[in-house]
Design a protein around this motif. Structure first.
Motif, PDB file in Angstrom:
ATOM      1  N   ALA A   3       0.861  -1.182   0.000  1.00 41.28           N
ATOM      2  CA  ALA A   3       0.000   0.000   0.000  1.00 41.28           C
ATOM      3  C   ALA A   3       0.897   1.230   0.000  1.00 41.28           C
ATOM      4  CB  ALA A   3      -0.923   0.014   1.203  1.00 41.28           C
ATOM      5  N   VAL A   4       0.549   2.194  -0.822  1.00 36.59           N
ATOM      6  CA  VAL A   4       1.322   3.429  -0.920  1.00 36.59           C
ATOM      7  C   VAL A   4       0.342   4.568  -1.167  1.00 36.59           C
ATOM      8  CG1 VAL A   4       1.733   3.116  -3.392  1.00 36.59           C
ATOM      9  CG2 VAL A   4       3.314   4.509  -2.060  1.00 36.59           C
ATOM     10  N   SER A  15      10.143   3.302  -9.548  1.00 34.95           N
ATOM     11  CA  SER A  15      10.511   2.304  -8.550  1.00 34.95           C
ATOM     12  C   SER A  15       9.328   1.413  -8.185  1.00 34.95           C
ATOM     13  CB  SER A  15      11.055   3.002  -7.299  1.00 34.95           C
ATOM     14  OG  SER A  15      11.251   2.082  -6.266  1.00 34.95           O
ATOM     15  N   TYR A  16       8.169   2.026  -7.962  1.00 32.18           N
ATOM     16  CA  TYR A  16       6.980   1.244  -7.611  1.00 32.18           C
ATOM     17  C   TYR A  16       6.505   0.380  -8.779  1.00 32.18           C
ATOM     18  CZ  TYR A  16       6.425   3.635  -3.138  1.00 32.18           C
ATOM     19  OH  TYR A  16       6.601   4.099  -1.862  1.00 32.18           O
ATOM     20  N   MET A  17       6.554   0.930  -9.975  1.00 34.53           N
ATOM     21  CA  MET A  17       6.139   0.143 -11.138  1.00 34.53           C
ATOM     22  C   MET A  17       7.076  -1.042 -11.353  1.00 34.53           C
ATOM     23  SD  MET A  17       4.995   3.189 -13.691  1.00 34.53           S
ATOM     24  CE  MET A  17       3.865   2.382 -14.803  1.00 34.53           C
ATOM     25  N   ASP A  18       8.380  -0.827 -11.155  1.00 31.34           N
ATOM     26  CA  ASP A  18       9.334  -1.928 -11.253  1.00 31.34           C
ATOM     27  C   ASP A  18       9.044  -2.993 -10.202  1.00 31.34           C
ATOM     28  OD1 ASP A  18      10.651  -0.746 -13.384  1.00 31.34           O
ATOM     29  OD2 ASP A  18      12.293   0.064 -12.164  1.00 31.34           O
ATOM     30  N   THR A  26       1.085  -6.704  -5.966  1.00 28.73           N
ATOM     31  CA  THR A  26      -0.105  -5.915  -6.230  1.00 28.73           C
ATOM     32  C   THR A  26      -0.054  -4.751  -5.257  1.00 28.73           C
ATOM     33  OG1 THR A  26      -1.318  -7.888  -6.843  1.00 28.73           O
ATOM     34  CG2 THR A  26      -2.626  -5.949  -6.306  1.00 28.73           C
ATOM     35  N   MET A  27      -0.350  -3.556  -5.734  1.00 26.39           N
ATOM     36  CA  MET A  27      -0.208  -2.372  -4.908  1.00 26.39           C
ATOM     37  C   MET A  27      -1.528  -1.617  -4.824  1.00 26.39           C
ATOM     38  SD  MET A  27       2.501   0.737  -5.399  1.00 26.39           S
ATOM     39  CE  MET A  27       3.843  -0.417  -5.222  1.00 26.39           C
ATOM     40  N   ILE A  28      -1.898  -1.228  -3.617  1.00 26.84           N
ATOM     41  CA  ILE A  28      -3.054  -0.359  -3.412  1.00 26.84           C
ATOM     42  C   ILE A  28      -2.532   1.067  -3.320  1.00 26.84           C
ATOM     43  CG2 ILE A  28      -4.926   0.302  -1.860  1.00 26.84           C
ATOM     44  CD1 ILE A  28      -5.020  -2.605  -0.944  1.00 26.84           C
ATOM     45  N   VAL A  29      -3.056   1.927  -4.150  1.00 26.15           N
ATOM     46  CA  VAL A  29      -2.710   3.348  -4.099  1.00 26.15           C
ATOM     47  C   VAL A  29      -3.838   4.034  -3.337  1.00 26.15           C
ATOM     48  CG1 VAL A  29      -2.162   5.415  -5.421  1.00 26.15           C
ATOM     49  CG2 VAL A  29      -1.531   3.149  -6.323  1.00 26.15           C
ATOM     50  N   ASN A  36      -9.542   4.504  -3.551  1.00 27.13           N
ATOM     51  CA  ASN A  36      -8.281   3.820  -3.796  1.00 27.13           C
ATOM     52  C   ASN A  36      -8.249   3.148  -5.161  1.00 27.13           C
ATOM     53  OD1 ASN A  36      -7.687   4.609  -1.192  1.00 27.13           O
ATOM     54  ND2 ASN A  36      -8.208   2.634  -0.310  1.00 27.13           N
ATOM     55  N   VAL A  37      -7.036   2.875  -5.618  1.00 26.65           N
ATOM     56  CA  VAL A  37      -6.800   2.242  -6.908  1.00 26.65           C
ATOM     57  C   VAL A  37      -5.841   1.079  -6.675  1.00 26.65           C
ATOM     58  CG1 VAL A  37      -5.763   2.578  -9.191  1.00 26.65           C
ATOM     59  CG2 VAL A  37      -7.098   4.413  -8.146  1.00 26.65           C
ATOM     60  N   VAL A  38      -6.016   0.011  -7.437  1.00 30.25           N
ATOM     61  CA  VAL A  38      -5.114  -1.134  -7.355  1.00 30.25           C
ATOM     62  C   VAL A  38      -4.234  -1.136  -8.595  1.00 30.25           C
ATOM     63  CG1 VAL A  38      -4.959  -3.647  -7.305  1.00 30.25           C
ATOM     64  CG2 VAL A  38      -6.738  -2.473  -5.995  1.00 30.25           C
TER      65      VAL A  38
END
Length: 88
Positions: A3-4, A15-18, A26-29, A36-38
């Motif tokens: 989560a960021v 950096s996060y995309m890499d 999987t990242m929660i924005v 929020n967006v995943v």
């Protein structure tokens, strides 16, 4: 799952995309008002969509489960593959 917040993502986008693509994360924005967006890699997304398609169709699911049962019960055949030359 990571989560960021949006600001951190914007400042460290590469950096996060890499991390998402290289580490299959999987990242929660997180955003204001809980909108929020995943973020996930295209490969993970395509795999998810394929699984939804296969598991969402009862005939496909039943066929897959029957094939799995046959494999687990030793009901399969193996074949030796031969390599074909490019000019054939």
């Amino acid at each position: 799952m990571l989560a960021v917040n949006y600001t951190s993502l914007r400042e460290n986008m590469k950096s996060y995309m890499d991390q998402v693509t290289d580490d299959y994360e999987t990242m929660i924005v997180t955003r204001k008002n809980n909108k929020n967006v995943v973020m996930m890699s295209e490969e993970a997304y395509n795999n998810l969509m394929e699984n939804i398609h296969v598991m969402g169709n009862k005939a496909n699911y039943d066929w897959l489960m029957e094939s799995k049962a046959q494999l687990e019960n030793g009901n399969f055949a193996s074949h030796t593959l031969t390599e074909v030359a490019e000019d054939e």
